[in-house]
Design an enzyme around this catalytic site. Sequence first.
Site, PDB file in Angstrom:
ATOM      1  N   TYR A 235      22.016  21.003   5.674  1.00 57.20           N
ATOM      2  CA  TYR A 235      21.161  21.578   4.635  1.00 57.20           C
ATOM      3  C   TYR A 235      20.210  20.545   4.044  1.00 57.20           C
ATOM      4  O   TYR A 235      20.332  19.346   4.309  1.00 57.20           O
ATOM      5  CB  TYR A 235      22.010  22.208   3.531  1.00 57.20           C
TER       6      TYR A 235
ATOM      7  N   ARG B 276      14.717  14.649   7.690  1.00 57.04           N
ATOM      8  CA  ARG B 276      16.164  14.436   7.526  1.00 57.04           C
ATOM      9  C   ARG B 276      16.943  15.654   8.014  1.00 57.04           C
ATOM     10  O   ARG B 276      18.016  15.518   8.599  1.00 57.04           O
ATOM     11  CB  ARG B 276      16.486  14.128   6.062  1.00 57.04           C
TER      12      ARG B 276
ATOM     13  N   ARG C  63      35.455  33.534  16.068  1.00 59.69           N
ATOM     14  CA  ARG C  63      35.959  32.256  15.561  1.00 59.69           C
ATOM     15  C   ARG C  63      36.673  31.447  16.635  1.00 59.69           C
ATOM     16  O   ARG C  63      37.688  31.883  17.186  1.00 59.69           O
ATOM     17  CB  ARG C  63      36.896  32.503  14.376  1.00 59.69           C
TER      18      ARG C  63
ATOM     19  N   HIS D 108      36.882  26.951  17.537  1.00 59.00           N
ATOM     20  CA  HIS D 108      36.332  25.690  17.037  1.00 59.00           C
ATOM     21  C   HIS D 108      35.170  25.151  17.868  1.00 59.00           C
ATOM     22  O   HIS D 108      34.163  24.727  17.326  1.00 59.00           O
ATOM     23  CB  HIS D 108      37.431  24.621  16.952  1.00 59.00           C
TER      24      HIS D 108
ATOM     25  N   LYS E 267      23.612  15.327   6.342  1.00 53.30           N
ATOM     26  CA  LYS E 267      23.672  16.203   5.157  1.00 53.30           C
ATOM     27  C   LYS E 267      24.330  17.512   5.572  1.00 53.30           C
ATOM     28  O   LYS E 267      23.677  18.530   5.794  1.00 53.30           O
ATOM     29  CB  LYS E 267      22.261  16.404   4.569  1.00 53.30           C
TER      30      LYS E 267
ATOM     31  N   GLU F 106      28.070   6.026  -3.179  1.00 51.16           N
ATOM     32  CA  GLU F 106      27.020   6.829  -3.829  1.00 51.16           C
ATOM     33  C   GLU F 106      27.687   7.806  -4.782  1.00 51.16           C
ATOM     34  O   GLU F 106      28.910   7.802  -4.938  1.00 51.16           O
ATOM     35  CB  GLU F 106      26.196   7.574  -2.775  1.00 51.16           C
TER      36      GLU F 106
ATOM     37  N   LEU G  57      24.347   9.066   2.103  1.00 49.26           N
ATOM     38  CA  LEU G  57      23.188   9.856   2.486  1.00 49.26           C
ATOM     39  C   LEU G  57      21.962   9.019   2.130  1.00 49.26           C
ATOM     40  O   LEU G  57      21.867   8.507   1.005  1.00 49.26           O
ATOM     41  CB  LEU G  57      23.157  11.173   1.697  1.00 49.26           C
TER      42      LEU G  57
HETATM   43  N1  PLP Z   1      23.734  11.451  -2.056  1.00 48.21           N
HETATM   44  C1  PLP Z   1      24.277  12.676  -2.001  1.00 48.21           C
HETATM   45  C2  PLP Z   1      25.716  12.814  -1.619  1.00 48.21           C
HETATM   46  C3  PLP Z   1      23.503  13.811  -2.292  1.00 48.21           C
HETATM   47  O1  PLP Z   1      24.047  15.038  -2.213  1.00 48.21           O
HETATM   48  C4  PLP Z   1      22.143  13.622  -2.677  1.00 48.21           C
HETATM   49  C5  PLP Z   1      21.289  14.760  -2.992  1.00 48.21           C
HETATM   50  O2  PLP Z   1      21.577  15.863  -2.773  1.00 48.21           O
HETATM   51  C6  PLP Z   1      21.638  12.335  -2.732  1.00 48.21           C
HETATM   52  C7  PLP Z   1      22.453  11.266  -2.408  1.00 48.21           C
HETATM   53  C8  PLP Z   1      20.205  12.090  -3.123  1.00 48.21           C
HETATM   54  O3  PLP Z   1      19.336  12.449  -2.071  1.00 48.21           O
HETATM   55  P1  PLP Z   1      17.851  12.931  -2.326  1.00 48.21           P
HETATM   56  O4  PLP Z   1      17.178  11.838  -3.125  1.00 48.21           O
HETATM   57  O5  PLP Z   1      17.278  13.063  -0.963  1.00 48.21           O
HETATM   58  O6  PLP Z   1      17.924  14.200  -3.079  1.00 48.21           O
END
Ligand code: PLP
Length: 279
Positions: free
Chosen positions: A33, A52, A100, A102, A147, A179, A203
């Site tokens: 997403y 991304r 369903r 896997h 993501k 993070e 991320l």
């Molecule tokens: N880290 C995580 C786990 C996130 O879910 C997000 C944003 O959704 C970010 C960092 C920040 O990313 P961005 O600046 O691309 O929104």
Amino acid sequence: MSDIGFLNGRFMPLEQAMIPVEDRGFQFGDGVYEVLRTYRGVPYQLEAHLARLERSAQAIGLSMPYRVPEWREFVKEGIRLGGHDESKVYIQVTRGVAPRDHAFPAAASSTVVMTIRAMKPLSQVLRETGVGVIMMEDLRWGRCDIKSVNLLPNVMAKQRAQEAGAFEAIFVRDGLVTEGAVSNVMVVRGGVLATAPEGERILSGVTRSVVLALARQEGVTVQEQAVSLEELRRADEVFLTGTTVEILAVVRLGGAPIGTGRPGELTGLLSARFRASLG
Ligand code: PLP
């Protein structure tokens, strides 16, 4: 103004957008997403978000139903149809609907969903006073650079933060800050800005890149290097970056003040530069 849904090429009122029970995103979290927003009605960093999305899809072997120019048009059309002052666009692509099992289905086409809602700005009070955070052991999988829609650890962490009266949970893995549950984390000490390096543990935030570039333009020394929990505790300033939080000062860590307990100088400077960069 209305909330808009998009399902496999068709726009509709959001409440009419439905997916089948056997969608693999629903049953396995088999999807990726993006979340992006507008400033003055224009999607911010659209190309970076779409790039991304493609990288995430490729990393899980998911074929993308649209190329970038088509995505661009769909996003813009959704924003236009929603008619909000500022919009928040959620995009999700899953491996589609199949009985369903896997392993990847031989013949399923991906499901594409978008929602377009009003973007509510964060409260001005939080912006001015900064927020508190809690620490959480980072129990997520080894590919946090993708993501993916598997957000259970992030959901649990955010909930824990909320219950503790904090805004965000900061993940720590092997004693190192990775993070936040919904943001990247930046730490200032002695005028140097440090943040976890890109890689499989975080991320790579779109806002992170923008803010690091702004900091470098200001002549700030930037270290994309691991930051320990101890360094976080002793920081002069800490702030979060992300599409929804933008740049947000962190002033308390598990109840203890960070630095002066107020948003710091560099945080303020970068926030001002970030605002100015939006035109
Ligand atoms: N880290 C995580 C786990 C996130 O879910 C997000 C944003 O959704 C970010 C960092 C920040 O990313 P961005 O600046 O691309 O929104």
